[in-house]
Design a protein around this motif. Sequence first.
Motif, PDB file in Angstrom:
ATOM      1  N   ILE A 369       9.183   5.016   0.798  1.00  0.00           N
ATOM      2  CA  ILE A 369       9.360   4.295   2.063  1.00  0.00           C
ATOM      3  C   ILE A 369       8.104   3.488   2.361  1.00  0.00           C
ATOM      4  CG2 ILE A 369       9.566   4.555   4.569  1.00  0.00           C
ATOM      5  CD1 ILE A 369      12.190   5.098   3.346  1.00  0.00           C
ATOM      6  N   CYS A 370       6.941   4.124   2.235  1.00  0.00           N
ATOM      7  CA  CYS A 370       5.671   3.451   2.496  1.00  0.00           C
ATOM      8  C   CYS A 370       5.483   2.272   1.543  1.00  0.00           C
ATOM      9  CB  CYS A 370       4.530   4.448   2.368  1.00  0.00           C
ATOM     10  SG  CYS A 370       2.909   3.793   2.838  1.00  0.00           S
ATOM     11  N   ALA A 371       5.755   2.507   0.276  1.00  0.00           N
ATOM     12  CA  ALA A 371       5.606   1.437  -0.715  1.00  0.00           C
ATOM     13  C   ALA A 371       6.541   0.274  -0.412  1.00  0.00           C
ATOM     14  CB  ALA A 371       5.878   1.986  -2.123  1.00  0.00           C
ATOM     15  N   THR A 372       7.743   0.580   0.055  1.00  0.00           N
ATOM     16  CA  THR A 372       8.700  -0.471   0.394  1.00  0.00           C
ATOM     17  C   THR A 372       8.166  -1.361   1.507  1.00  0.00           C
ATOM     18  OG1 THR A 372      10.585   0.888  -0.278  1.00  0.00           O
ATOM     19  CG2 THR A 372      11.030  -0.899   1.274  1.00  0.00           C
ATOM     20  N   ILE A 373       7.573  -0.745   2.523  1.00  0.00           N
ATOM     21  CA  ILE A 373       7.001  -1.527   3.621  1.00  0.00           C
ATOM     22  C   ILE A 373       5.901  -2.446   3.097  1.00  0.00           C
ATOM     23  CG2 ILE A 373       5.734  -1.386   5.807  1.00  0.00           C
ATOM     24  CD1 ILE A 373       7.135   1.298   6.300  1.00  0.00           C
ATOM     25  N   LEU A 374       5.077  -1.916   2.206  1.00  0.00           N
ATOM     26  CA  LEU A 374       4.001  -2.728   1.638  1.00  0.00           C
ATOM     27  C   LEU A 374       4.568  -3.878   0.806  1.00  0.00           C
ATOM     28  CD1 LEU A 374       1.556   0.105   0.464  1.00  0.00           C
ATOM     29  CD2 LEU A 374       1.475  -1.215   2.587  1.00  0.00           C
ATOM     30  N   LEU A 375       5.556  -3.586  -0.021  1.00  0.00           N
ATOM     31  CA  LEU A 375       6.116  -4.616  -0.903  1.00  0.00           C
ATOM     32  C   LEU A 375       6.860  -5.694  -0.131  1.00  0.00           C
ATOM     33  CD1 LEU A 375       7.372  -2.279  -3.761  1.00  0.00           C
ATOM     34  CD2 LEU A 375       5.456  -3.887  -3.873  1.00  0.00           C
ATOM     35  N   GLU A 376       7.532  -5.288   0.953  1.00  0.00           N
ATOM     36  CA  GLU A 376       8.264  -6.273   1.758  1.00  0.00           C
ATOM     37  C   GLU A 376       7.317  -7.177   2.547  1.00  0.00           C
ATOM     38  OE1 GLU A 376      11.580  -6.970   1.700  1.00  0.00           O
ATOM     39  OE2 GLU A 376      11.428  -5.597  -0.025  1.00  0.00           O
ATOM     40  N   ASN A 377       6.079  -6.753   2.691  1.00  0.00           N
ATOM     41  CA  ASN A 377       5.075  -7.560   3.396  1.00  0.00           C
ATOM     42  C   ASN A 377       3.962  -7.974   2.437  1.00  0.00           C
ATOM     43  OD1 ASN A 377       5.774  -7.383   6.500  1.00  0.00           O
ATOM     44  ND2 ASN A 377       6.133  -5.344   5.635  1.00  0.00           N
ATOM     45  N   ARG A 378       4.338  -8.147   1.209  1.00  0.00           N
ATOM     46  CA  ARG A 378       3.385  -8.386   0.123  1.00  0.00           C
ATOM     47  C   ARG A 378       2.504  -9.608   0.383  1.00  0.00           C
ATOM     48  NH1 ARG A 378       2.992 -10.942  -4.930  1.00  0.00           N
ATOM     49  NH2 ARG A 378       2.220  -9.553  -6.601  1.00  0.00           N
ATOM     50  N   GLU A 379       3.105 -10.738   0.736  1.00  0.00           N
ATOM     51  CA  GLU A 379       2.344 -11.975   0.896  1.00  0.00           C
ATOM     52  C   GLU A 379       1.336 -11.864   2.037  1.00  0.00           C
ATOM     53  OE1 GLU A 379       2.461 -14.287  -1.364  1.00  0.00           O
ATOM     54  OE2 GLU A 379       3.949 -13.019  -2.372  1.00  0.00           O
ATOM     55  N   SER A 380       1.754 -11.230   3.120  1.00  0.00           N
ATOM     56  CA  SER A 380       0.832 -11.055   4.249  1.00  0.00           C
ATOM     57  C   SER A 380      -0.333 -10.160   3.869  1.00  0.00           C
ATOM     58  CB  SER A 380       1.576 -10.459   5.456  1.00  0.00           C
ATOM     59  OG  SER A 380       2.588 -11.340   5.904  1.00  0.00           O
ATOM     60  N   LEU A 381      -0.057  -9.108   3.095  1.00  0.00           N
ATOM     61  CA  LEU A 381      -1.119  -8.204   2.670  1.00  0.00           C
ATOM     62  C   LEU A 381      -2.085  -8.889   1.712  1.00  0.00           C
ATOM     63  CD1 LEU A 381       0.972  -4.944   2.168  1.00  0.00           C
ATOM     64  CD2 LEU A 381      -0.845  -5.282   3.849  1.00  0.00           C
ATOM     65  N   LEU A 382      -1.577  -9.745   0.845  1.00  0.00           N
ATOM     66  CA  LEU A 382      -2.448 -10.451  -0.089  1.00  0.00           C
ATOM     67  C   LEU A 382      -3.392 -11.412   0.621  1.00  0.00           C
ATOM     68  CD1 LEU A 382       0.043 -11.191  -3.030  1.00  0.00           C
ATOM     69  CD2 LEU A 382      -1.883  -9.591  -3.050  1.00  0.00           C
ATOM     70  N   ARG A 383      -3.007 -11.827   1.833  1.00  0.00           N
ATOM     71  CA  ARG A 383      -3.879 -12.713   2.608  1.00  0.00           C
ATOM     72  C   ARG A 383      -4.966 -11.950   3.361  1.00  0.00           C
ATOM     73  NH1 ARG A 383       1.095 -15.515   3.557  1.00  0.00           N
ATOM     74  NH2 ARG A 383       1.386 -14.414   5.544  1.00  0.00           N
ATOM     75  N   CYS A 384      -4.823 -10.625   3.469  1.00  0.00           N
ATOM     76  CA  CYS A 384      -5.833  -9.823   4.164  1.00  0.00           C
ATOM     77  C   CYS A 384      -7.074  -9.702   3.287  1.00  0.00           C
ATOM     78  CB  CYS A 384      -5.291  -8.432   4.479  1.00  0.00           C
ATOM     79  SG  CYS A 384      -3.959  -8.425   5.696  1.00  0.00           S
ATOM     80  N   ARG A 385      -8.246  -9.899   3.893  1.00  0.00           N
ATOM     81  CA  ARG A 385      -9.502  -9.907   3.144  1.00  0.00           C
ATOM     82  C   ARG A 385     -10.432  -8.747   3.482  1.00  0.00           C
ATOM     83  NH1 ARG A 385      -7.920 -12.443  -1.083  1.00  0.00           N
ATOM     84  NH2 ARG A 385      -6.903 -14.428  -0.579  1.00  0.00           N
ATOM     85  N   ASN A 386     -10.100  -7.975   4.502  1.00  0.00           N
ATOM     86  CA  ASN A 386     -10.967  -6.853   4.868  1.00  0.00           C
ATOM     87  C   ASN A 386     -10.158  -5.829   5.646  1.00  0.00           C
ATOM     88  OD1 ASN A 386     -10.953  -7.756   7.686  1.00  0.00           O
ATOM     89  ND2 ASN A 386     -12.330  -9.380   6.963  1.00  0.00           N
ATOM     90  N   ASP A 387     -10.805  -4.724   5.975  1.00  0.00           N
ATOM     91  CA  ASP A 387     -10.110  -3.636   6.667  1.00  0.00           C
ATOM     92  C   ASP A 387      -9.623  -4.046   8.046  1.00  0.00           C
ATOM     93  OD1 ASP A 387     -10.326  -1.867   4.609  1.00  0.00           O
ATOM     94  OD2 ASP A 387     -12.170  -0.944   5.323  1.00  0.00           O
ATOM     95  N   VAL A 388     -10.403  -4.853   8.730  1.00  0.00           N
ATOM     96  CA  VAL A 388     -10.020  -5.285  10.078  1.00  0.00           C
ATOM     97  C   VAL A 388      -8.717  -6.048  10.037  1.00  0.00           C
ATOM     98  CG1 VAL A 388     -10.666  -6.721  12.048  1.00  0.00           C
ATOM     99  CG2 VAL A 388     -12.398  -5.316  10.910  1.00  0.00           C
ATOM    100  N   GLN A 389      -8.583  -6.968   9.089  1.00  0.00           N
ATOM    101  CA  GLN A 389      -7.341  -7.735   8.965  1.00  0.00           C
ATOM    102  C   GLN A 389      -6.173  -6.834   8.568  1.00  0.00           C
ATOM    103  OE1 GLN A 389      -8.097 -10.959   6.247  1.00  0.00           O
ATOM    104  NE2 GLN A 389      -9.450 -12.054   7.686  1.00  0.00           N
ATOM    105  N   LEU A 390      -6.442  -5.847   7.732  1.00  0.00           N
ATOM    106  CA  LEU A 390      -5.392  -4.902   7.350  1.00  0.00           C
ATOM    107  C   LEU A 390      -4.877  -4.136   8.560  1.00  0.00           C
ATOM    108  CD1 LEU A 390      -6.454  -3.205   3.986  1.00  0.00           C
ATOM    109  CD2 LEU A 390      -4.391  -4.541   4.421  1.00  0.00           C
TER     110      LEU A 390
END
Length: 449
Positions: A369-390
């Motif tokens: 379930i957790c992995a699915t959430i990450l994969l469905e938001n893949r592009e947004s996560l790839l744009r994050c550059r640090n912990d604050v943005q995450l």
Amino acid sequence: MNGTMPRSSLATTADVAVRRTVGSVTTPPAPTTTPLRLPGVMDAEGRVDESRLRMHIFKNGGVSPTERGLVWRFLFGMYPCSSTALERPLLQEQLAVRYQVMKRKWKQMLPDSIRLRLNGTDAELVEAVRYFDQRQAHAQQQDQQEEVRDKLAFLELQAQVLFERVTFDLEELQEAIRIIDKDVPRTDRDLDYYLGEGSGNLLVLRNILITYAAFHPEVSYAQGMNDLCSRFLEVMDSEVDTFWSFSCYMEKFSKDFTADGLHRKIELEAALLKELDPQLYAHLVTDNMESFTFCHRWLLLGFQREFEHSDALRLFEILSCDHLELISQQVERARYQERLASKHSIVPEDNLLTEPQAINTDFTFELFICATILLENRESLLRCRNDVQLIQFTSSLQGTLDLNFTLKKAEEHFYNYCKRSAWDYMNIHCRTRKNKDEHFLYQLRSFFS
């Protein structure tokens, strides 16, 4: 006894999860006015077939709100599934008396902690205490009018003997109460269950958490338990039943509230994502980001805030039914059939290898379930550059996710992971059987039929 609560033999039968044929998760059944009249689940005397109950929860995507309270009493072990409808009221009486004795014991030891220390600026909390005191006074009047006091007195004597030797580390318990008193006022205050006169339920929650911490010193209290216990209290609307159901749940998952347990779960999530999407995994473990710690709350509280409230309750019971897991009987049976088949294959002795762990059985469905959430938001996560943005991004997901879509995608990732693992197994063990039946793949595919 070193302060540890004796495990009740009356509430252990339903602890073991039995797994059967798996089907896809769908939307929940329509509400019904008759609680737990599920075909093939409960017999004429009220005994519940645990494996069928867990299968029903998974296949139907949870149960209806009218069934949920009773279902959870079986699902989380307060009621043994082998108990009859006639036996359960007697069990409930015994558990109620035991709980009252336990609660009274810590109150006698720490009389200054009986009342919540109020923040004078929180008018709602002040009102909650007033509502709670009124309810307590009314309950005491009713107790005095009961004709069964002699029977309850005998049960109370039994409970007093049972807990007579329990001792508390008062310093540790006081520290636990201090943290509980900070967390309880922040618990789901926007839910109907805690609004108006229902605000007194916050004090009920406090009693449950302190009693649990007092009689489970090896666990005590950790932040997040208030949100988890609140879920039980809202569904069961009973202080006693919530305590025992929450206690049974914590027997299995208390390690998740320890640093080692949480670190282990985050490591597993990272390992699973590495299997599913190596590029996204590599991005999230760069020097600028603290690996997968941003998933901490998701995994600890079962995605409580990422879905709409009623869907979060559904997901919690789906995950708790332990039905779609890599340690299920179906996966083991499929792997066993594949091993038997490989024994009859002609494989040169120098190609015989020690059997690999084709499937990581520690990858639970909640990790998918957790992995699915990450994969469905893949592009947004790839744009994050640090912990604050995450953290900012993951906070923006609260209450926005679609449960049915997430469950469907998680099942697909689960199946694809099994399929790749099966191919890896066959590539190593079955190189001479390319045209033979692929037993393992076939049986895994049947999970979703």
